[in-house]
Write a protein that holds these residues in place. Structure first.
Motif, PDB file in Angstrom:
ATOM      1  N   ASP A  69       0.975  -0.939  -0.169  1.00  0.00           N
ATOM      2  CA  ASP A  69      -0.042   0.169  -0.342  1.00  0.00           C
ATOM      3  C   ASP A  69       0.993   1.060   0.234  1.00  0.00           C
ATOM      4  OD1 ASP A  69      -2.311  -1.796   0.152  1.00  0.00           O
ATOM      5  OD2 ASP A  69      -1.929  -1.874   3.149  1.00  0.00           O
ATOM      6  N   ASP A  70       1.986   1.261   0.457  1.00  0.00           N
ATOM      7  CA  ASP A  70       3.385   2.173   0.002  1.00  0.00           C
ATOM      8  C   ASP A  70       3.537   2.971  -1.109  1.00  0.00           C
ATOM      9  OD1 ASP A  70       4.526   4.720   0.816  1.00  0.00           O
ATOM     10  OD2 ASP A  70       6.017   2.615   1.970  1.00  0.00           O
ATOM     11  N   ASN A  71       2.678   3.280  -1.973  1.00  0.00           N
ATOM     12  CA  ASN A  71       3.112   3.789  -3.162  1.00  0.00           C
ATOM     13  C   ASN A  71       3.842   5.083  -2.795  1.00  0.00           C
ATOM     14  OD1 ASN A  71       1.237   2.024  -4.518  1.00  0.00           O
ATOM     15  ND2 ASN A  71      -0.564   3.483  -3.546  1.00  0.00           N
ATOM     16  N   ASP A  72       4.039   6.321  -2.479  1.00  0.00           N
ATOM     17  CA  ASP A  72       4.789   6.656  -2.738  1.00  0.00           C
ATOM     18  C   ASP A  72       6.200   6.171  -2.365  1.00  0.00           C
ATOM     19  OD1 ASP A  72       3.129   8.386  -2.373  1.00  0.00           O
ATOM     20  OD2 ASP A  72       3.502   9.406  -0.125  1.00  0.00           O
ATOM     21  N   SER A  73       6.385   5.133  -0.920  1.00  0.00           N
ATOM     22  CA  SER A  73       8.000   3.629  -1.176  1.00  0.00           C
ATOM     23  C   SER A  73       8.160   3.805  -2.811  1.00  0.00           C
ATOM     24  CB  SER A  73       8.096   3.312   0.021  1.00  0.00           C
ATOM     25  OG  SER A  73       8.071   3.901   1.408  1.00  0.00           O
ATOM     26  N   ILE A  74       7.762   2.917  -3.583  1.00  0.00           N
ATOM     27  CA  ILE A  74       7.300   2.513  -4.574  1.00  0.00           C
ATOM     28  C   ILE A  74       8.381   3.757  -5.674  1.00  0.00           C
ATOM     29  CG2 ILE A  74       6.501   1.955  -6.488  1.00  0.00           C
ATOM     30  CD1 ILE A  74       5.339  -0.389  -4.738  1.00  0.00           C
ATOM     31  N   ASP A  75       7.950   4.777  -5.552  1.00  0.00           N
ATOM     32  CA  ASP A  75       7.979   6.240  -6.148  1.00  0.00           C
ATOM     33  C   ASP A  75       9.517   6.805  -6.185  1.00  0.00           C
ATOM     34  OD1 ASP A  75       5.734   6.337  -7.823  1.00  0.00           O
ATOM     35  OD2 ASP A  75       4.378   6.996  -7.409  1.00  0.00           O
ATOM     36  N   ARG A  76       9.411   6.549  -4.406  1.00  0.00           N
ATOM     37  CA  ARG A  76      11.011   7.516  -4.178  1.00  0.00           C
ATOM     38  C   ARG A  76      11.977   6.098  -4.810  1.00  0.00           C
ATOM     39  NH1 ARG A  76      11.851   6.887   1.018  1.00  0.00           N
ATOM     40  NH2 ARG A  76      10.235   6.545   1.750  1.00  0.00           N
ATOM     41  N   TRP A  77      11.736   4.992  -4.401  1.00  0.00           N
ATOM     42  CA  TRP A  77      12.938   3.975  -5.300  1.00  0.00           C
ATOM     43  C   TRP A  77      12.731   4.010  -6.741  1.00  0.00           C
ATOM     44  CZ3 TRP A  77      12.372  -1.267  -6.762  1.00  0.00           C
ATOM     45  CH2 TRP A  77      13.844  -2.334  -6.845  1.00  0.00           C
ATOM     46  N   LEU A  78      12.067   4.609  -7.363  1.00  0.00           N
ATOM     47  CA  LEU A  78      11.854   4.335  -8.365  1.00  0.00           C
ATOM     48  C   LEU A  78      12.206   5.570  -9.617  1.00  0.00           C
ATOM     49  CD1 LEU A  78       8.438   3.399  -9.698  1.00  0.00           C
ATOM     50  CD2 LEU A  78      11.155   2.626 -10.603  1.00  0.00           C
ATOM     51  N   SER A  79      11.972   7.042  -8.345  1.00  0.00           N
ATOM     52  CA  SER A  79      13.144   8.410  -9.004  1.00  0.00           C
ATOM     53  C   SER A  79      14.736   8.054  -8.101  1.00  0.00           C
ATOM     54  CB  SER A  79      12.035   9.270  -8.100  1.00  0.00           C
ATOM     55  OG  SER A  79      13.346  10.464  -7.590  1.00  0.00           O
ATOM     56  N   GLN A  80      15.024   7.088  -7.224  1.00  0.00           N
ATOM     57  CA  GLN A  80      15.970   7.073  -6.897  1.00  0.00           C
ATOM     58  C   GLN A  80      16.758   6.745  -8.175  1.00  0.00           C
ATOM     59  OE1 GLN A  80      16.335   6.383  -2.369  1.00  0.00           O
ATOM     60  NE2 GLN A  80      18.302   4.782  -3.313  1.00  0.00           N
ATOM     61  N   CYS A  81      16.283   5.671  -8.367  1.00  0.00           N
ATOM     62  CA  CYS A  81      17.042   4.947  -9.616  1.00  0.00           C
ATOM     63  C   CYS A  81      16.979   5.487 -10.963  1.00  0.00           C
ATOM     64  CB  CYS A  81      16.378   3.392  -9.685  1.00  0.00           C
ATOM     65  SG  CYS A  81      17.159   2.572  -8.373  1.00  0.00           S
ATOM     66  N   GLY A  82      16.272   6.773 -11.107  1.00  0.00           N
ATOM     67  CA  GLY A  82      16.125   7.587 -12.354  1.00  0.00           C
ATOM     68  C   GLY A  82      14.991   7.315 -13.766  1.00  0.00           C
ATOM     69  N   HIS A  83      13.815   6.594 -12.920  1.00  0.00           N
ATOM     70  CA  HIS A  83      13.457   5.649 -13.258  1.00  0.00           C
ATOM     71  C   HIS A  83      11.814   6.882 -13.051  1.00  0.00           C
ATOM     72  CE1 HIS A  83      14.105   2.118 -14.548  1.00  0.00           C
ATOM     73  NE2 HIS A  83      15.111   2.343 -13.766  1.00  0.00           N
ATOM     74  N   GLN A  84      10.996   8.217 -14.377  1.00  0.00           N
ATOM     75  CA  GLN A  84       9.454   8.363 -13.957  1.00  0.00           C
ATOM     76  C   GLN A  84       8.746   7.512 -13.673  1.00  0.00           C
ATOM     77  OE1 GLN A  84       9.132  11.558 -15.629  1.00  0.00           O
ATOM     78  NE2 GLN A  84      11.750  11.990 -16.278  1.00  0.00           N
ATOM     79  N   THR A  85       7.877   8.159 -13.110  1.00  0.00           N
ATOM     80  CA  THR A  85       6.548   7.870 -12.296  1.00  0.00           C
ATOM     81  C   THR A  85       5.835   7.996 -13.352  1.00  0.00           C
ATOM     82  OG1 THR A  85       6.333  10.259 -11.053  1.00  0.00           O
ATOM     83  CG2 THR A  85       7.015   8.580  -9.982  1.00  0.00           C
ATOM     84  N   SER A  86       4.640   7.261 -13.895  1.00  0.00           N
ATOM     85  CA  SER A  86       4.065   7.113 -14.413  1.00  0.00           C
ATOM     86  C   SER A  86       3.044   8.725 -15.000  1.00  0.00           C
ATOM     87  CB  SER A  86       2.715   5.916 -14.724  1.00  0.00           C
ATOM     88  OG  SER A  86       1.838   7.032 -13.505  1.00  0.00           O
ATOM     89  N   TRP A  87       2.850   8.709 -16.322  1.00  0.00           N
ATOM     90  CA  TRP A  87       2.571   9.952 -16.347  1.00  0.00           C
ATOM     91  C   TRP A  87       0.651   9.478 -16.265  1.00  0.00           C
ATOM     92  CZ3 TRP A  87      -2.230   9.964 -19.418  1.00  0.00           C
ATOM     93  CH2 TRP A  87      -2.535   8.468 -19.986  1.00  0.00           C
TER      94      TRP A  87
END
Ligand SMILES: [Zn+2]
Length: 359
Positions: A69-87
């Motif tokens: 349920d922790d969507n923010d943490s997934i986005d934080r990890w994606l962003s830390q690894c240089g991945h964009q969040t979905s449009w």
């Protein structure tokens, strides 16, 4: 920096899950704490899109799945690894976009209701087979006879000149099979209605209010205009256009029953749009010129209907049409004599057109 995300691990075989913590490092590797899982690189993980607060999943190549349920943490990890969040999520979080989307949606609905539905209704009305016209007209007349109309009190002798005049006026048009029927108006009083198959109903009260055969003739021409332009069908389809769309697509003529149920109340209760009234007036004006009828007859007739509004029921014989118009006290809801005007809304501009038809 490691990011620890609490969630549930599914083995990809059964529906059971185990509470676990995923450990995600800054170089893009993920492992599961206290589970013999190995390490998986972010490039091999399929992330579900973020939609509101719906739990998100990470699908692993070994068939296992992590849900949290922790969507923010997934986005934080994606962003830390240089991945964009979905449009979709970026738009979702953008307040201006949300407002613009709402405004756009409201506009689409407005345009559909204002122009889309009338256009679709016109297309459907133009393509309905004649048998549908007949079925709707017969059903509507039957329903009105049961609920509102009474048997006409006019004798054959009294009806004959009206019928002869009607047939003269209708003779020009061979495409529509016009037919005049006489009825007592009941509570609805002086009125005339056009049914889709060319049947025009005129009430005794309207006939008795007419002082000149061309007054009644002009109203009958106006009603013929409603038939020729298929106004009753277009109006009723606007109210039941979804049912009609299915009739057109599936071809099931029996679903026209929806229109039979709707048309009586639409004819009696609601006015045609100004656009339809103008079309019927245009038609009447053109035919009046062809038949050398003076268009002021219709204006005079409409004025008299309004002037006699205070005389209800049998008292109409006392109305000589010279009474002062009292618009405040004689409302369409309380006076049968104003019902013709409530179903055929008049205004000064409309009657002025018939007094100065060349304008
Ligand atoms: Zn009308």
């Amino acid at each position: 920096m490691n990011i620890r995300i609490s969630g549930r691990l599914y083995d990809g075989v059964s529906a059971t899950s185990t509470p676990v913590k995923a450990v995600c490092d800054g170089s893009g590797w993920l492992s599961i704490e206290d589970v013999d899982f190995g390490a998986i690189t972010i490039a091999d993980i399929q992330f579900s899109e973020r939609v509101g607060t719906i739990p998100r999943t990470m699908q692993f190549p070994n068939g296992k799945m992590f849900e949290c349920d922790d969507n923010d943490s997934i986005d934080r990890w994606l962003s830390q690894c240089g991945h964009q969040t979905s449009w979709q999520h970026r738009l979702e979080r953008n307040g201006s976009f949300a407002v613009a989307a709402l405004v756009a949606l409201a506009l689409v609905i407005l345009v559909s209701v204002r122009w889309g539905i009338p256009q679709i209704s016109n297309l459907i009305a133009a393509r309905l087979p004649t048998e549908v016209d007949v079925m709707i007209a017969n059903g509507t007349l039957e329903a009105l006879d049961e609920t509102i109309f009474e048997r006409s009190k006019l004798s054959d002798l009294e009806q004959r000149p009206v019928l002869e005049r009607f047939n003269q006026l209708a003779a020009y048009n061979h495409e529509v099979n016009f037919n005049l029927v006489f009825r007592g108006g009941g509570w609805i009083g002086p009125n005339a209605f056009a049914l889709p198959n060319g049947t025009i109903i005129v009430t005794d009260e309207l006939i008795s209010l007419s002082k000149h055969e061309d007054e009644l003739g002009s109203v009958l021409l106006h009603e013929m205009g409603h038939v020729v332009h298929r106004h009753s069908l277009r109006q009723v389809i606007r109210h039941s256009w979804l049912a009609m769309l299915s009739l057109l697509i599936v071809g099931d003529v029996s679903s026209a029953g929806t229109l039979v149920l709707a048309l009586p109340s639409i004819l009696v209760q609601s006015a045609y749009s100004q656009e339809f009234e103008t079309e019927a007036d245009d038609f009447a004006l053109a035919r009046m010129r062809e038949h050398n009828l003076d268009p002021t007859h219709l204006a005079n007739f409409l004025d008299r209907i309004e002037r006699c509004a205070a005389f209800d029921g049998d008292a109409i014989s006392e109305c000589d049409g010279s009474a002062t118009i009292n618009r405040e006290n004689a409302t369409p809801q309380t006076s049968g004599w104003l019902r013709y005007l409530s179903t055929h809304p008049t205004n000064e501009r409309r009657t002025a057109r018939f007094r100065r038809p060349k304008d």
